[in-house]
Design an enzyme around this catalytic site. Structure first.
Site, PDB file in Angstrom:
ATOM      1  N   ARG A 136      -5.934   2.528  -7.092  1.00  0.00           N
ATOM      2  CA  ARG A 136      -4.724   3.364  -7.574  1.00  0.00           C
ATOM      3  C   ARG A 136      -3.984   3.162  -8.865  1.00  0.00           C
ATOM      4  O   ARG A 136      -2.567   3.412  -8.669  1.00  0.00           O
ATOM      5  CB  ARG A 136      -3.831   3.875  -6.271  1.00  0.00           C
ATOM      6  CG  ARG A 136      -4.576   3.913  -4.969  1.00  0.00           C
ATOM      7  CD  ARG A 136      -5.672   4.975  -5.100  1.00  0.00           C
ATOM      8  NE  ARG A 136      -6.256   5.012  -3.883  1.00  0.00           N
ATOM      9  CZ  ARG A 136      -7.391   5.860  -3.587  1.00  0.00           C
ATOM     10  NH1 ARG A 136      -7.963   6.638  -4.525  1.00  0.00           N
ATOM     11  NH2 ARG A 136      -7.969   5.856  -2.271  1.00  0.00           N
TER      12      ARG A 136
ATOM     13  N   GLU B 290      -0.451   8.169  -6.804  1.00  0.00           N
ATOM     14  CA  GLU B 290      -1.658   8.325  -6.558  1.00  0.00           C
ATOM     15  C   GLU B 290      -1.888   9.812  -6.069  1.00  0.00           C
ATOM     16  O   GLU B 290      -3.225  10.337  -6.329  1.00  0.00           O
ATOM     17  CB  GLU B 290      -1.808   7.447  -4.872  1.00  0.00           C
ATOM     18  CG  GLU B 290      -2.956   7.776  -4.465  1.00  0.00           C
ATOM     19  CD  GLU B 290      -3.095   6.845  -3.220  1.00  0.00           C
ATOM     20  OE1 GLU B 290      -2.290   5.859  -2.763  1.00  0.00           O
ATOM     21  OE2 GLU B 290      -4.045   6.882  -2.388  1.00  0.00           O
TER      22      GLU B 290
ATOM     23  N   GLU C 182       4.976  20.356  -6.144  1.00  0.00           N
ATOM     24  CA  GLU C 182       5.006  20.724  -4.866  1.00  0.00           C
ATOM     25  C   GLU C 182       4.199  22.385  -4.834  1.00  0.00           C
ATOM     26  O   GLU C 182       3.557  22.330  -3.860  1.00  0.00           O
ATOM     27  CB  GLU C 182       6.469  20.498  -3.833  1.00  0.00           C
ATOM     28  CG  GLU C 182       6.252  21.029  -2.471  1.00  0.00           C
ATOM     29  CD  GLU C 182       7.532  20.737  -1.845  1.00  0.00           C
ATOM     30  OE1 GLU C 182       8.668  20.782  -2.447  1.00  0.00           O
ATOM     31  OE2 GLU C 182       7.579  20.672  -0.432  1.00  0.00           O
TER      32      GLU C 182
ATOM     33  N   ASN D  66      -5.588  -4.590   0.211  1.00  0.00           N
ATOM     34  CA  ASN D  66      -7.006  -4.871   0.632  1.00  0.00           C
ATOM     35  C   ASN D  66      -7.527  -6.220  -0.103  1.00  0.00           C
ATOM     36  O   ASN D  66      -7.990  -6.277  -1.459  1.00  0.00           O
ATOM     37  CB  ASN D  66      -7.986  -3.843   0.099  1.00  0.00           C
ATOM     38  CG  ASN D  66      -7.635  -2.571   0.460  1.00  0.00           C
ATOM     39  OD1 ASN D  66      -6.971  -2.358   1.952  1.00  0.00           O
ATOM     40  ND2 ASN D  66      -7.373  -1.518  -0.261  1.00  0.00           N
TER      41      ASN D  66
ATOM     42  N   ASP E  54       0.609   9.316   4.039  1.00  0.00           N
ATOM     43  CA  ASP E  54       0.402   8.495   3.099  1.00  0.00           C
ATOM     44  C   ASP E  54       0.839   9.378   1.420  1.00  0.00           C
ATOM     45  O   ASP E  54       0.158   9.806   0.854  1.00  0.00           O
ATOM     46  CB  ASP E  54      -1.198   8.498   3.045  1.00  0.00           C
ATOM     47  CG  ASP E  54      -1.746   7.523   2.097  1.00  0.00           C
ATOM     48  OD1 ASP E  54      -1.139   6.428   1.845  1.00  0.00           O
ATOM     49  OD2 ASP E  54      -3.167   7.324   1.868  1.00  0.00           O
TER      50      ASP E  54
ATOM     51  N   GLU F  63      -7.760   0.854   7.827  1.00  0.00           N
ATOM     52  CA  GLU F  63      -9.186   1.252   6.966  1.00  0.00           C
ATOM     53  C   GLU F  63      -9.816   0.388   6.762  1.00  0.00           C
ATOM     54  O   GLU F  63     -10.198  -0.321   5.738  1.00  0.00           O
ATOM     55  CB  GLU F  63      -8.160   1.640   5.583  1.00  0.00           C
ATOM     56  CG  GLU F  63      -7.392   2.854   5.748  1.00  0.00           C
ATOM     57  CD  GLU F  63      -6.527   3.141   4.486  1.00  0.00           C
ATOM     58  OE1 GLU F  63      -6.565   2.245   3.329  1.00  0.00           O
ATOM     59  OE2 GLU F  63      -6.250   4.414   4.237  1.00  0.00           O
TER      60      GLU F  63
HETATM   61  C1  GCU Z   1      -4.014   4.845   0.800  1.00  0.00           C
HETATM   62  C2  GCU Z   1      -4.706   4.460  -0.676  1.00  0.00           C
HETATM   63  C3  GCU Z   1      -5.380   3.180  -0.396  1.00  0.00           C
HETATM   64  C4  GCU Z   1      -4.684   2.159   0.009  1.00  0.00           C
HETATM   65  C5  GCU Z   1      -4.016   2.479   1.442  1.00  0.00           C
HETATM   66  C6  GCU Z   1      -2.915   1.334   1.613  1.00  0.00           C
HETATM   67  O1  GCU Z   1      -5.126   5.019   1.623  1.00  0.00           O
HETATM   68  O2  GCU Z   1      -5.541   5.576  -0.951  1.00  0.00           O
HETATM   69  O3  GCU Z   1      -6.016   2.866  -1.827  1.00  0.00           O
HETATM   70  O4  GCU Z   1      -5.444   1.171   0.044  1.00  0.00           O
HETATM   71  O5  GCU Z   1      -3.213   3.616   1.034  1.00  0.00           O
HETATM   72  O6  GCU Z   1      -1.705   1.761   1.405  1.00  0.00           O
HETATM   73  O7  GCU Z   1      -3.323   0.324   2.587  1.00  0.00           O
END
Ligand code: GCU
Length: 677
Positions: free
Chosen positions: A158, A389, A507, A200, A361, A281
């Site tokens: 992002r 994002e 918005e 991540n 999110d 995730e």
């Molecule tokens: C969103 C985002 C991801 C990111 C995730 C997070 O889903 O799209 O790219 O890893 O948030 O904040 O962990």
């Protein structure tokens, strides 16, 4: 240089300006923030006023700008008034022949110096004497930078401004010039910490070569008072350490993380802390081993505890991303409170919970995350996004402080007492020592830092609001504009008008009435794709059908989410009549013909808002023309290009969304603009 250009003031103003004759930077070794402050002041004054002041480290009797900590001032005989400074706070006293910049610590002295320089750069020579303290101790940025083991440059999740300034080919880059320039920008707006890698997280960041590299990053940022931390991958003991488990209660795992913490401390003695995304995730986490999220957080908290004051930022972004929409009661928005409510009080005292501002999110409009009302014994950090994002990825102008302030000023009314989010994240409301702010910034190698000149106002404003969340969003913007483009009234008025119109317009042409950003949820989160909003496992749903739309999040008939707020707020959202229009479809599933407080139906509001929002975006290129010739052509053209693009893309948004809901509902637009003609 972004807003730190130190462009020369006009000749008359330079001549009229009277400032002291020298700079004294007390207690500064070459890597210390006070030393940095002295050098920065020299550079700034040379640029702004064309005066070449000498910098010394010993006090003089003559006229001078003196910078130092309270201790350094008092031990060198300086007279100070009674001060009530918090960590990182400063005292700034400006008189004709004497300027005092006094920090509670060295960082505070640097912040005071930047404040003084900001005044000079804006041609402001007023005499002042005041103290300034940050609202909260934690004021960090998060970079979502990857190390990219195979590619030549680290990509950024992002990120919209080119590759990473930190990583390339699985390693930390050799030349960290840009990293220290980034720290300079951060320091100038009062930011004191950074997480350098993606949430991540890649386990290889912890190998021995990279540990040394982390030491180099910390060295590059330390002179600016910025402390470095990293994101951790929960599974590292297995994947990197070759243990058979990553169970947080396993002795071998505890030992392994303890060794890592010692190593980190050896390379980075002032290590700031770790950020952990666990069981989210598809990331590993303690739940995988039937342990609680608190067990996971405390594992790291205990590993780093012996080595100073580093902290664990444990993310509340924990949810199941494979949920099933056929269940009317399924709701991703419930996840954070469901997971964390019972853990309050179970975290060690060096853990804070990092909470995204809304329960889903970073959408264009979300209610405040109800979790802010549940953690009374654990510090909360609010997570914001400077990187856009879901909000046009820096190709659209969207000035974000009005959105952030809507969140920060929201009153959760916990226990029927005033509980503004900004007072919760300052630590005041629940008496927390650790609390504050984190923003995903994602600067890259692009020379504009964020890939767009105007997007930098969001980064600047983030620091200013983390320091003082009651600051006025227009004044912040005006300061930023003067520092970035100069003080011409036309420039200031043009940028202010466009910027303040930009969030409401965005918005309107993306997703209104609390339906969320109707973008491509399963893909890049860019451009209109309302059809992706339902039937996905991510739980970002609209439940739109031929007759009705919206998520029923009531307790009486829906997912129960509204009941996660303290009673007064819960009652407001539970009732369709008292739910504000801008969050109607977030909380209620209603017919397209439902009347809003404005008297319009939901569907007509959709049609009109999309036309209105796109019409505002159409005016941006024209508005921008007013500054042609008043700023350099290069930046003028680059901004013009993006605004032109935005104007076109807003039309794409308008027509895609309006046609989609026209086709779904078969309800005609009263003005007959939508549908096949
Ligand atoms: C969103 C985002 C991801 C990111 C995730 C997070 O889903 O799209 O790219 O890893 O948030 O904040 O962990």
């Amino acid at each position: 240089d972004a807003w730190l250009r130190y462009a020369a003031l006009p000749c008359d103003a330079r001549k009229a300006a009277s400032i002291p004759a020298g700079i004294v930077a007390l207690n500064g070794t070459e890597t210390s923030p006070v030393y940095t402050a002295g050098q920065e002041l020299h550079k700034g004054i040379l640029g702004i006023l064309h005066k070449d002041l000498a910098v010394t480290s010993t006090p003089t009797n003559g006229s001078s700008i003196t910078i130092g900590t309270v201790n350094a001032f008092t031990s060198t005989g300086g007279a100070l008034p009674e001060l009530d400074l918090k960590d990182d706070g400063f005292w700034l006293s400006i008189k004709n022949d004497s300027v005092q910049i006094v920090g509670q610590n060295e960082r505070g002295a640097l912040y005071g110096t930047f404040q003084y320089l900001s005044m000079l750069a804006q041609g402001n020579f007023t005499e002042v004497a005041y103290e300034s303290n940050p609202s909260a101790p934690i004021r960090w940025v998060n970079q979502w930078d990857n190390m990219d083991d195979t590619g030549t440059h680290g990509s950024i999740e992002r990120g919209y401004a080119g590759p990473s300034i930190f990583f390339a080919e699985g390693l930390i880059v050799e030349d960290l010039t840009r990293v220290s320039q980034y720290a300079r920008l951060m320091a100038s707006i009062g930011l004191n910490g950074i997480i350098v890698n993606n949430v991540n997280a890649n386990v290889n960041l912890l190998n021995s070569t990279n540990m040394a590299g982390l030491g180099r990053i910390a060295d590059a940022m330390r002179p600016w008072g910025v402390r470095m931390g990293i994101s951790l991958n929960f599974d590292s003991p297995r994947t990197l350490g070759k243990l058979t488990t990553a169970d947080p209660l396993d002795e071998g795992v505890i030992q392994w993380w303890g060794d890592i913490a010692t190593d980190l401390h050896n390379h980075v003695p002032d290590f700031a802390g770790v950020l952990v995304k666990a069981n989210s995730e598809s990331q590993p986490g303690p739940l995988t081993y039937n342990r609680t999220l608190a067990d996971g957080a405390n594992l790291f908290a205990r590993a780093i505890k012996p080595h100073g004051d580093a902290i664990v930022m444990f993310r509340a972004f924990v949810y199941d991303n494979k949920i099933n929409q056929t269940n009317w009661k399924a709701d991703r928005a419930n996840a954070a409170v469901d997971f964390f409510r019972d853990l309050d009080g179970k975290f060690d005292d060096n853990v804070v919970v990092q909470i995204k501002y809304g329960p889903i999110d970073f959408q264009v409009r979300e209610p405040v995350s109800p979790l802010f009302g549940h953690l009374e014994q654990t510090g909360s950090v609010i997570e914001l996004q400077v990187t856009q994002e879901y909000l046009g990825q820096q190709c659209h102008l969207v000035y974000l402080p009005p959105l952030w302030k809507t969140i920060l000023n929201f009153d959760m009314k916990v226990d029927n007492k005033p509980s503004l989010v900004r007072d919760i994240v300052s630590g005041e409301r629940f008496n927390q020592k650790l609390a504050g702010y984190a923003a995903v910034v994602n600067v890259g190698t692009n020379t504009s830092w964020l890939g767009s000149h105007l997007a930098m106002s969001n980064f600047y404003a983030y620091g200013r609001l983390a320091w003082e969340p009651t600051s006025d969003d227009v004044s912040i913007l005006e300061d930023w504009t003067r520092l970035t483009f100069g003080s011409d009234r036309t420039i200031i008025d043009t940028i202010t008008k466009m910027s303040m119109e930009s969030w409401p317009a965005h918005e309107n042409y993306t997703g209104n009435l609390g339906i969320q950003s109707l973008t491509d949820i399963t893909g890049p989160h860019y451009g209109p794709k309302p059809q992706s909003q339902d039937g996905n496992g991510w739980g970002q749903w609209t439940r739109a059908d031929a007759t009705s739309i919206g998520m029923d999040r009531t307790v009486w008939n829906g997912t129960g989410y509204s009941g996660q707020y303290p009673p007064e707020v819960a009652a407001m959202y539970e009732d369709v009549e008292t739910t504000p229009d801008d969050l109607l479809l977030w909380f209620h599933h209603v017919p397209y013909t439902q009347k809003l407080k404005s008297g319009k139906t939901v569907i007509q509001h959709f049609y009109d808002a999309h036309y209105d929002g796109a019409a505002v975006a159409q005016t941006f290129p024209k508005q921008w023309e007013a500054v042609k010739g008043l700023i350099d052509d290069e930046r003028y053209d680059e901004v013009a290009f993006r605004l032109e693009y935005q104007a076109g893309h807003a039309l794409v948004w308008r027509d895609a969304i309006n046609n989609f809901y026209f086709n779904m509902s078969s309800i005609k637009d009263e003005q007959d603009r939508v549908g096949n003609h």
